[in-house]
Design an enzyme around this catalytic site. Structure first.
Site, PDB file in Angstrom:
ATOM      1  N   GLU A 292      -8.664   0.353  -2.856  1.00  0.00           N
ATOM      2  CA  GLU A 292      -9.523   0.206  -1.669  1.00  0.00           C
ATOM      3  C   GLU A 292     -10.304   1.484  -1.436  1.00  0.00           C
ATOM      4  O   GLU A 292      -9.807   2.578  -1.733  1.00  0.00           O
ATOM      5  CB  GLU A 292      -8.683   0.083  -0.398  1.00  0.00           C
ATOM      6  CG  GLU A 292      -7.775  -1.058  -0.290  1.00  0.00           C
ATOM      7  CD  GLU A 292      -6.916  -0.897   0.974  1.00  0.00           C
ATOM      8  OE1 GLU A 292      -6.239  -1.868   1.269  1.00  0.00           O
ATOM      9  OE2 GLU A 292      -6.926   0.163   1.644  1.00  0.00           O
TER      10      GLU A 292
ATOM     11  N   HIS B 272      -4.088  11.517   0.962  1.00  0.00           N
ATOM     12  CA  HIS B 272      -2.969  10.596   0.663  1.00  0.00           C
ATOM     13  C   HIS B 272      -2.878  10.483  -0.865  1.00  0.00           C
ATOM     14  O   HIS B 272      -2.429  11.394  -1.515  1.00  0.00           O
ATOM     15  CB  HIS B 272      -3.199   9.204   1.261  1.00  0.00           C
ATOM     16  CG  HIS B 272      -3.689   9.165   2.666  1.00  0.00           C
ATOM     17  ND1 HIS B 272      -3.004   9.712   3.712  1.00  0.00           N
ATOM     18  CD2 HIS B 272      -4.797   8.630   3.212  1.00  0.00           C
ATOM     19  CE1 HIS B 272      -3.679   9.507   4.829  1.00  0.00           C
ATOM     20  NE2 HIS B 272      -4.771   8.859   4.546  1.00  0.00           N
TER      21      HIS B 272
ATOM     22  N   HIS C 208      -5.405   3.604  -1.572  1.00  0.00           N
ATOM     23  CA  HIS C 208      -6.660   3.845  -0.849  1.00  0.00           C
ATOM     24  C   HIS C 208      -6.990   5.336  -0.957  1.00  0.00           C
ATOM     25  O   HIS C 208      -6.695   6.113  -0.053  1.00  0.00           O
ATOM     26  CB  HIS C 208      -6.483   3.420   0.614  1.00  0.00           C
ATOM     27  CG  HIS C 208      -7.744   3.393   1.407  1.00  0.00           C
ATOM     28  ND1 HIS C 208      -7.977   2.493   2.407  1.00  0.00           N
ATOM     29  CD2 HIS C 208      -8.858   4.146   1.351  1.00  0.00           C
ATOM     30  CE1 HIS C 208      -9.165   2.702   2.941  1.00  0.00           C
ATOM     31  NE2 HIS C 208      -9.718   3.715   2.317  1.00  0.00           N
TER      32      HIS C 208
ATOM     33  N   THR D 281      -7.778   6.258   9.577  1.00  0.00           N
ATOM     34  CA  THR D 281      -7.475   5.045   8.819  1.00  0.00           C
ATOM     35  C   THR D 281      -8.658   4.109   9.011  1.00  0.00           C
ATOM     36  O   THR D 281      -9.513   4.376   9.864  1.00  0.00           O
ATOM     37  CB  THR D 281      -6.154   4.415   9.292  1.00  0.00           C
ATOM     38  OG1 THR D 281      -5.878   3.254   8.495  1.00  0.00           O
ATOM     39  CG2 THR D 281      -6.172   4.029  10.752  1.00  0.00           C
TER      40      THR D 281
ATOM     41  N   HIS E  78      -3.902  -4.617   7.786  1.00  0.00           N
ATOM     42  CA  HIS E  78      -3.944  -3.565   8.803  1.00  0.00           C
ATOM     43  C   HIS E  78      -2.984  -3.865   9.937  1.00  0.00           C
ATOM     44  O   HIS E  78      -3.133  -4.857  10.644  1.00  0.00           O
ATOM     45  CB  HIS E  78      -5.345  -3.315   9.374  1.00  0.00           C
ATOM     46  CG  HIS E  78      -5.585  -1.838   9.516  1.00  0.00           C
ATOM     47  ND1 HIS E  78      -4.994  -1.093  10.486  1.00  0.00           N
ATOM     48  CD2 HIS E  78      -6.271  -0.971   8.742  1.00  0.00           C
ATOM     49  CE1 HIS E  78      -5.335   0.174  10.317  1.00  0.00           C
ATOM     50  NE2 HIS E  78      -6.094   0.283   9.268  1.00  0.00           N
TER      51      HIS E  78
ATOM     52  N   GLY F  48       0.990  -1.321   4.381  1.00  0.00           N
ATOM     53  CA  GLY F  48       1.413   0.033   4.074  1.00  0.00           C
ATOM     54  C   GLY F  48       2.277   0.642   5.155  1.00  0.00           C
ATOM     55  O   GLY F  48       3.501   0.735   5.025  1.00  0.00           O
TER      56      GLY F  48
ATOM     57  N   ASN G 178       0.869  -1.188   0.000  1.00  0.00           N
ATOM     58  CA  ASN G 178       0.000   0.000   0.000  1.00  0.00           C
ATOM     59  C   ASN G 178       0.905   1.237   0.000  1.00  0.00           C
ATOM     60  O   ASN G 178       1.688   1.453   0.933  1.00  0.00           O
ATOM     61  CB  ASN G 178      -0.882  -0.051   1.259  1.00  0.00           C
ATOM     62  CG  ASN G 178      -1.800   1.157   1.375  1.00  0.00           C
ATOM     63  OD1 ASN G 178      -1.406   2.275   1.074  1.00  0.00           O
ATOM     64  ND2 ASN G 178      -3.014   0.924   1.837  1.00  0.00           N
TER      65      ASN G 178
END
Ligand code: PXP
Length: 238
Positions: A70, A50, A43, A100, A190, A213, A7
């Protein structure tokens, strides 16, 4: 074999801090692949703090491995994904202001919405995955939405790993077993890290993909991107 999808949102976060184009998000994606990543994840969020929508369009032709987008399936997001046609879309229930992703879908409550959105993506031949916790009702509910895969939300595993890793993994083993019985593909992500990834990978057979990520990009500051991608890959059971 479990695929490592990197990510690259954090690269964009650093770039955005100065408003220019350094570090270069497209170059980071190409380099992650060159160094062994089997996928690139982005994402985009509605405020584009981001990854920006423009980055996603740029990455469309650059990513040669698996491209995974995502996000929350808003109208804009659905348009972006159906324009770009990545290999996979991962649906996340996060509100726009969330720092997040911090929860999986209630697949029972949102079955109708998810089914409609998933049918739309599948009509474009895009594989679908939905972010869920280990609650078996949500995993069983995922089947009714027509999704190809689930992505297990691993934050609770990561948070409890150092206290008692066997206890931390237990509910993930049960959830993955049920998902496998139901013929759902299994992704996870995650807070996976150099510390906790190997045990997760060894404990969950049939894990198709992890997307990582924050920890990986942070580790790259110390070890360099090439070493870091290789270090993560070595922790995945072949
Ligand atoms: N999977 C989903 C659905 C996410 O939202 C995120 C964070 O953007 C990740 C995986 C990766 O999490 P981390 O950055 O903690 O590795």
């Amino acid at each position: 074999m479990t695929k490592l999808s990197v990510n690259i949102n954090k690269i964009a976060t650093i770039r955005n801090a100065r408003g220019g184009s350094e570090p270069n998000v497209a170059l980071a994606a190409v380099n992650c692949e060159k160094f062994g990543a089997e996928g690139i994840t982005v994402h985009p969020r509605p405020d584009e703090r981001h990854i920006r929508y423009a980055d996603v369009y740029e990455l469309k032709d650059l990513v040669k491995t698996e491209f995974n987008i995502e996000g929350y399936p808003s109208k804009d997001f659905i348009k972006l994904v159906t324009d770009v046609k990545p290999h996979q879309v991962t649906l996340v229930p996060d509100p726009p202001e969330a720092l997040t992703s911090n929860a999986g879908w209630d697949t029972v409550k949102h079955e109708e919405f998810l089914s409609e959105v998933i049918a739309e993506f599948k009509s474009h031949n895009i594989r679908t995955s939905i972010f869920v916790d280990t609650n078996l009702a949500n995993i069983e509910g995922a089947v009714a939405t027509g999704t190809d895969r689930i992505e297990l939300y691993t934050e609770p595993y990561a948070a409890n790993y150092s206290k008692d890793r066997d206890a931390a993994i237990a509910e993930f083993v049960i959830a993955a077993k049920r998902a496998y019985e139901l013929k759902l593909g299994i992704n996870a992500g995650h807070d996976l890290s150099l510390e906790n990834l190997e045990f997760f990978s060894k404990s969950i057979p049939n894990l198709d993909e992890v997307s990582i990520g924050h920890a990986l990009i942070s580790d790259a500051l110390y070890y360099g991107l090439e070493n870091t991608v290789q270090m993560y890959k070595r922790l995945l059971v072949k």
